[in-house]
Structure formats: structure tokens, C-alpha cells
Design an enzyme around this catalytic site. Structure first.
Site, short mmCIF file in Angstrom:
data_model
loop_
_atom_site.label_atom_id
_atom_site.label_comp_id
_atom_site.label_asym_id
_atom_site.label_seq_id
_atom_site.Cartn_x
_atom_site.Cartn_y
_atom_site.Cartn_z
N HIS A 252 42.61 47.33 31.99
CA HIS A 252 43.53 46.45 31.26
C HIS A 252 44.90 46.44 31.94
O HIS A 252 45.85 47.03 31.46
CB HIS A 252 43.64 46.90 29.80
C1 LIG Z 1 35.06 46.86 34.06
C2 LIG Z 1 35.93 46.01 33.16
C3 LIG Z 1 35.80 46.12 31.79
C4 LIG Z 1 36.60 45.35 30.95
N1 LIG Z 1 36.43 45.47 29.59
C5 LIG Z 1 37.21 44.74 28.77
C6 LIG Z 1 37.04 44.84 27.35
O1 LIG Z 1 36.20 45.58 26.85
N2 LIG Z 1 37.85 44.09 26.56
C7 LIG Z 1 38.81 43.26 27.08
O2 LIG Z 1 39.54 42.62 26.31
N3 LIG Z 1 38.97 43.14 28.42
C8 LIG Z 1 38.19 43.86 29.27
N4 LIG Z 1 38.37 43.75 30.63
C9 LIG Z 1 39.45 42.86 31.12
C10 LIG Z 1 38.93 41.43 31.23
O3 LIG Z 1 37.89 41.39 32.18
C11 LIG Z 1 40.09 40.53 31.65
O4 LIG Z 1 41.16 40.62 30.70
C12 LIG Z 1 39.68 39.06 31.71
O5 LIG Z 1 38.54 38.90 32.52
C13 LIG Z 1 40.84 38.25 32.27
O6 LIG Z 1 40.47 36.89 32.33
P1 LIG Z 1 41.03 35.97 33.47
O7 LIG Z 1 40.42 34.62 33.25
O8 LIG Z 1 42.51 36.09 33.55
O9 LIG Z 1 40.48 36.59 34.86
P2 LIG Z 1 38.97 36.71 35.37
O10 LIG Z 1 38.01 36.77 34.27
O11 LIG Z 1 38.98 37.82 36.38
O12 LIG Z 1 38.75 35.32 36.12
C14 LIG Z 1 39.45 35.03 37.32
C15 LIG Z 1 38.54 34.19 38.19
O13 LIG Z 1 39.28 33.75 39.31
C16 LIG Z 1 38.52 33.90 40.49
N5 LIG Z 1 39.47 34.10 41.60
C17 LIG Z 1 40.24 35.19 41.85
N6 LIG Z 1 40.98 34.99 42.94
C18 LIG Z 1 40.69 33.75 43.39
C19 LIG Z 1 41.14 32.98 44.50
N7 LIG Z 1 42.07 33.42 45.35
N8 LIG Z 1 40.61 31.73 44.68
C20 LIG Z 1 39.67 31.25 43.81
N9 LIG Z 1 39.21 31.94 42.75
C21 LIG Z 1 39.72 33.17 42.54
C22 LIG Z 1 37.64 35.12 40.21
O14 LIG Z 1 36.50 35.07 41.03
C23 LIG Z 1 37.34 34.95 38.74
O15 LIG Z 1 36.20 34.16 38.53
C24 LIG Z 1 37.56 44.47 31.49
C25 LIG Z 1 37.69 44.34 32.89
C26 LIG Z 1 36.88 45.11 33.71
C27 LIG Z 1 37.04 44.97 35.22
#
Ligand SMILES: Cc1cc2nc3c(=O)[nH]c(=O)nc-3n(C[C@H](O)[C@H](O)[C@H](O)COP(=O)(O)OP(=O)(O)OC[C@H]3O[C@@H](n4cnc5c(N)ncnc54)[C@H](O)[C@@H]3O)c2cc1C
Length: 325
Positions: A252
Site C-alpha cells: 500500500h
Molecule cells: C501483492 C499486492 C496485494 C495487494 N492487496 C491489496 C488489498 O488487499 N487491498 C487493497 O486495497 N489494495 C491492495 N493492493 C494495492 C492495489 O493493487 C492497488 O491499490 C491498485 O492496483 C492500484 O490501482 P491502479 O489502477 O492505480 O494501478 P494498477 O492496478 O497497478 O494499474 C496500473 C496499470 O498500468 C500499467 N502500466 C504501468 N506502467 C505503465 C506504462 N509505463 N505504460 C503503460 N502501462 C503501464 C500496468 O501494467 C497496470 O496494468 C495490493 C497490491 C499488491 C502488489
């Protein structure tokens, strides 16, 4: 994706957000596809949503905002990076069966009495707190090895202790806040580079004294609850010492491109619109100015909906700053 005027480019990596000569207007992005070919995608509106770390790295690589400098306390890109403090108490019982191999992500119970400002902090010497939870998520027999204190590290006594305690052990966790400090921040690494020769992101972080004090206090409260359950033995484990990147503690991670009302200390306004670059939005937990004792994704989703709503109902009707700096 079913709309004819929509194209999704998968397996592509965005390398940079492009801006015009004024630096106040995003003109598109460059990206590399799975064949290694580099493309430029022009755009009227750019929305970056690449997770906390890559959001900040892309902004630093693209020169959006001023990079944060902890010495002068100036600059916004990279500031207010925050982690979380993971604490817990393990309870060993005799003659109980918790069936630890059964579980699901949402099966659990939590109390919030000791989270953030839900309790009186007078005289405690810290602020913040944590969410106290029992969440049986299904612990695989090899991955989950509950062992009471003073168990030998190997051999037949180790095996016996594991067998005796596997079914009858449970734990209570306390996922707790981490508040930002001037010295915790994100920047471009001066040494390490990605395959394209661009700097990786560098995390400069350690737990602040405030967070360690909070961890001691809140884990003590968990221990009181645990004790009243009359376990045979307990392990009380508050977060202590320095941060280490080695053991898994929390994923997180937040901050670095934060939301605020003052452009001198924040990167985006409440609509996640970048100050001074109104056709650029940066969505994700990078916008959190602090990290409370909760999982971030619900709030990340809520902020994304809020930004989408503002783009649709305000920005597209009259493109420009939705809040003036
Ligand atoms: C092991 C683990 C367990 C977790 N457990 C929890 C939980 O229990 N509860 C909770 O609330 N949160 C949890 N989280 C956190 C949660 O995963 C994130 O808060 C959430 O995924 C954030 O969403 P996002 O859309 O910002 O990013 P992401 O879901 O990471 O999406 C970002 C996307 O952008 C893409 N990307 C990145 N860089 C580039 C680039 N340069 N060019 C093109 N595409 C790109 C990636 O491939 C990805 O598909 C966990 C995270 C991990 C790693």
C-alpha cells in the site's frame, strides 16, 4: 472497448508524456510496442493511471512539475511518499481448530476504535492509528508455518511444533497509518536504469518516530484483546526499527504526486488535474497526501470516478483549469 471509436493498445509501455514548448499543455505520449517499435500518440487529453510508482516516475521523466528536493523542501513531484505500518499478534491455543486452509479475501472482522483520530491522543505523543482485523484469507500448509516462541529452527522438534500448532493458531493484524515526513520521498535513481536506459525510481524512506510510537501503542491494544481470549502463548509484533525492503510488509504505497489546494505543495487539484497542465490527469494512490490505516484501492477507485465525472461534466464542456491555481 465495444465502441467502434475506441482502440486499446496492449503490451505497450508509455515512455513519456509530451508537452508543448510552454510546458503547460500535454500534446500526447510516446510509447514502445511489443516489437520494440516506438510511436508517438498525439492527444488533446492525457490521463495517466500507471500505479503510484510509475505515475511519479513518468512525471519525473517527462519534467512535469518540479522535482521535490528534501533539502530546500521545494518542488512537488515525488513529495509526501508514504508507506504503511504492519503490526500483529499471533495467538497459540490448545484444542482449537481454526481450519486455516479455508478462507476468502472478504471473510473477516475488523474494529476501528484505534484507527487514525477515532481515539483521544492526548498525552500519547503520536498521531495516527490502525485498523484491527482478523481476516482468514486461506493459509496454504507450506506457506503458513505458525511456530511458538523458542521453537528450534529445524529437526523433529520443529516438525512436531508445526504439526501441533498449525490448526490451533490465529492472528490479529493491525494495518496502520504512515504519515509523510520531509525526508521520505521519490526521485529518479542516479545509478540504476531500465532496458531503455531511463532511470528507475528511487524510494528514500524510513519509518518516522511517530509511526513507531503509534505501532507500539496500537499493537498493545491488540495484545489486550488477544490476552482476553486466553491463548496458551502469544507473539506481539509491532513494527520496530528501520524499514527494510526485504520482507513483505505492505504493497500500500502512496503519494509522490499528491492532491491538494496549493500548487506549491501539491501536484494535482481535487479532480486529479495537474496544476498548470490542465489537459493532463494523474489518477491513482500517488494522489494520497497521507496514508491512513486502510487498504487504498477503494479510495483509488472513488478518486478515479470523481475525476472521470469532472472530466465528463466540466472539463470536456470547457477545457481548461477546473480550479485556478
Ligand atoms: C501483492 C499486492 C496485494 C495487494 N492487496 C491489496 C488489498 O488487499 N487491498 C487493497 O486495497 N489494495 C491492495 N493492493 C494495492 C492495489 O493493487 C492497488 O491499490 C491498485 O492496483 C492500484 O490501482 P491502479 O489502477 O492505480 O494501478 P494498477 O492496478 O497497478 O494499474 C496500473 C496499470 O498500468 C500499467 N502500466 C504501468 N506502467 C505503465 C506504462 N509505463 N505504460 C503503460 N502501462 C503501464 C500496468 O501494467 C497496470 O496494468 C495490493 C497490491 C499488491 C502488489
Amino acid at each position: 472497448m465495444r465502441k467502434e471509436n475506441f482502440t486499446a493498445q496492449t503490451n505497450c509501455e508509455v515512455l513519456e508524456v509530451l508537452t508543448d514548448s510552454t510546458g503547460k499543455r500535454a500534446t500526447g505520449v510516446t510509447y514502445i510496442d511489443s516489437s520494440g517499435d516506438k510511436w508517438e500518440q498525439p492527444a488533446d487529453l492525457v490521463i495517466v493511471a500507471a500505479f503510484t510508482f510509475e505515475n511519479v516516475r513518468l512525471m519525473l521523466l517527462s519534467g512535469i512539475g518540479e522535482a521535490y528536493d528534501p533539502v530546500t523542501n521545494k518542488g512537488t513531484t515525488g513529495r509526501n511518499y508514504a508507506y504503511q505500518t504492519a503490526n500483529g499478534v499471533t495467538l497459540f491455543f490448545d484444542n482449537k481448530n481454526f481450519n486455516p486452509f479455508i478462507g476468502a479475501g472478504a471473510v473477516g472482522m475488523g474494529i476501528d476504535e484505534f484507527n487514525n483520530d477515532n481515539f483521544d491522543h492526548s498525552g500519547l505523543g503520536f498521531f495516527g492509528g490502525g485498523s484491527i482485523r482478523v481476516t482468514p484469507i486461506g493459509s496454504a500448509p507450506i506457506g503458513y508455518r505458525p511456530l511458538p516462541p523458542n521453537t528450534p529452527k529445524w529437526g523433529s522438534k520443529w516438525k512436531r511444533a508445526l504439526k501441533d500448532n498449525y490448526l490451533s493458531t490465529m492472528s490479529i493484524g493491525c494495518e496502520a497509518s504512515s504519515y509523510t515526513t520531509r525526508t521520505n520521498y521519490l526521485s529518479l535513481d542516479p545509478n540504476y536504469k531500465d532496458p531503455h536506459g531511463r532511470p528507475l525510481l528511487r524510494i528514500t524512506f524510513d519509518f518516522a518516530e511517530n509511526d513507531l510510537k503509534m505501532a507500539q501503542y496500537c499493537t498493545g491494544k491488540v495484545a489486550e484483546i488477544a490476552k482476553s481470549m486466553n491463548p496458551r502463548e502469544m507473539i506481539v509484533k509491532p513494527m520496530t526499527g528501520h524499514w527494510s525492503s526485504v520482507p513483505y510488509q505492505s504493497s500500500h504505497v502512496v503519494g509522490g504526486f499528491i492532491m491538494g489546494s496549493d500548487p506549491s505543495t501539491s501536484s494535482v487539484n481535487k479532480h486529479l488535474q495537474v496544476w498548470d497542465v490542465p489537459n493532463l490527469f494523474v489518477v491513482g494512490a500517488s494522489a494520497f497526501p497521507q496514508n491512513p490505516g486502510y487498504n487504498p484501492t477503494g479510495t483509488v477507485g472513488a478518486l478515479a470516478f470523481k475525476a472521470a465525472h469532472a472530466i465528463r461534466h466540466v472539463y470536456l464542456k470547457r477545457p481548461g483549469e477546473m480550479i485556478s491555481a
